[in-house]
Motif scaffolding. Structure first.
Motif, PDB file in Angstrom:
ATOM      1  N   GLN A  27       4.637 -72.662 -61.489  1.00 51.00           N
ATOM      2  CA  GLN A  27       3.725 -72.163 -60.528  1.00 51.00           C
ATOM      3  C   GLN A  27       2.580 -72.446 -59.945  1.00 51.00           C
ATOM      4  N   VAL A  45       3.985 -72.529 -54.543  1.00 60.11           N
ATOM      5  CA  VAL A  45       4.816 -70.906 -55.529  1.00 60.11           C
ATOM      6  C   VAL A  45       3.466 -70.439 -56.631  1.00 60.11           C
ATOM      7  N   THR A  47       5.310 -67.619 -57.995  1.00 63.96           N
ATOM      8  CA  THR A  47       6.265 -67.046 -59.342  1.00 63.96           C
ATOM      9  C   THR A  47       5.962 -67.168 -60.258  1.00 63.96           C
ATOM     10  N   HIS A  57      14.689 -65.110 -61.601  1.00 62.95           N
ATOM     11  CA  HIS A  57      14.051 -64.763 -60.166  1.00 62.95           C
ATOM     12  C   HIS A  57      15.399 -65.289 -59.361  1.00 62.95           C
ATOM     13  N   LEU A  60      15.306 -66.973 -55.761  1.00 61.65           N
ATOM     14  CA  LEU A  60      14.483 -67.142 -55.421  1.00 61.65           C
ATOM     15  C   LEU A  60      13.166 -67.611 -55.444  1.00 61.65           C
ATOM     16  N   THR A  62       9.197 -67.523 -54.505  1.00 61.90           N
ATOM     17  CA  THR A  62       7.258 -66.837 -54.103  1.00 61.90           C
ATOM     18  C   THR A  62       6.745 -67.318 -53.436  1.00 61.90           C
ATOM     19  N   VAL A  64       2.887 -68.527 -50.919  1.00 68.27           N
ATOM     20  CA  VAL A  64       2.151 -68.238 -50.099  1.00 68.27           C
ATOM     21  C   VAL A  64       1.732 -68.763 -49.609  1.00 68.27           C
ATOM     22  N   MET A 194       3.040 -63.544 -48.078  1.00 64.48           N
ATOM     23  CA  MET A 194       3.783 -64.751 -49.044  1.00 64.48           C
ATOM     24  C   MET A 194       4.999 -64.023 -48.550  1.00 64.48           C
ATOM     25  N   TRP A 195       6.445 -65.033 -48.740  1.00 65.47           N
ATOM     26  CA  TRP A 195       7.583 -64.852 -48.276  1.00 65.47           C
ATOM     27  C   TRP A 195       8.903 -65.376 -49.178  1.00 65.47           C
ATOM     28  N   GLN A 196       9.506 -65.649 -49.185  1.00 67.78           N
ATOM     29  CA  GLN A 196      10.729 -66.037 -50.366  1.00 67.78           C
ATOM     30  C   GLN A 196      11.470 -67.312 -50.243  1.00 67.78           C
TER      31      GLN A 196
END
Length: 258
Positions: A27, A45, A47, A57, A60, A62, A64, A194-196
């Motif tokens: 993270q 990151v 997550t 996870h 994947l 996550t 921003v 945010m996206w993955q």
């Protein structure tokens, strides 16, 4: 008491100088993505480390986005500005397009949208304003924003001041400094976008970079990392309440005057 101090990029970001065996994403890691059909872009990151470490996870991660000042204006704040200055933009379109209907009405917007979609607006600045008020797609950039605002009688310095205040005060934006050795002036995190990405698309080692679209370049230090996750929780878990009229408080306070 918290004392504000000047910070350097190296106090916000830690560069990865080496990779230990068995190292994995964490993270706060900053990922630089490079794809053939678009310029390089960055993501942080978010997550949780426990999910990353325990592989909870679903392969994947996550992220921003970490954006430049121009990007946060064009991708986020410009749309707020269109609402804030909608009266001036509507009046400008009415004058330039010679539409008789009252601005802000469905009839007016319908005629503006028809002109946009038919390609009947020859002036680029007018077309930009017409697309802004009718929510039509267009590539927003600062020079176009400036030209449009100036033509509509909107003070560009005041608009810039408004953008600066929003960057400093909005709960879904975290202002940092650009990471060291990064050629792009990316310094603002936008939490709502945010996206993955697949973990397999992110390289941990430079030897993997040729095969993957993303590479880990730095990590956000604490307390910035903790502030980021704190803000993330506030943005997506905050409960909105209806406004209690200020007049009620004034009335109750006034009872003690008598």
């Amino acid at each position: 008491m918290t004392v504000a101090t000047e910070v350097e990029p190296t106090s916000i970001w830690a560069l990865y100088e080496s990779v230990a065996p068995g190292d994995w994403l964490q993270q706060g890691d900053l990922i630089r993505f490079k794809e053939e059909d678009r310029p390089a872009y960055y993501g942080v990151v978010v997550t949780a480390d426990c999910d990353l470490g325990n592989r909870k996870h679903s392969r994947l991660v996550t992220l921003v986005p970490l954006l430049s000042i121009e990007e946060i204006i064009c991708k986020c704040l410009a749309y707020d500005a269109f609402e804030n200055y909608k009266d001036a933009l509507h009046q400008y379109c009415k004058r330039q397009l010679s539409i008789d209907d009252v601005p802000l009405t469905p009839a007016f917007l319908g005629k503006v949208k028809a002109l946009v979609r038919e390609g009947n607006i020859s002036d680029e600045v007018v077309e930009t304003a017409a697309k802004a008020i009718t929510h039509e797609d267009w590539v927003i950039c600062v020079p176009k924003l400036r030209a449009m605002f100036t033509a509509a009688g909107i003070s560009w310095p005041k608009a810039l001041d408004r953008f600066a205040k929003q960057i400093d005060s909005r709960g879904d934006i975290l202002r940092l400094l650009a990471p060291p050795l990064t050629p792009d002036r990316v310094s603002v995190v936008w939490l709502r976008a945010m996206w993955q990405a697949r973990v397999s698309d992110i390289a941990i080692r430079t030897s993997e970079a040729q095969e993957r679209s993303g590479i880990r370049v730095a990590r956000l230090n604490s307390p910035f990392r903790y502030r980021l996750t704190q803000m993330l929780g506030q943005v997506f878990a905050d409960i909105g309440l209806p406004d209690v009229p200020a007049a009620v408080l004034t009335r109750d306070i006034q009872e003690f005057v008598r």
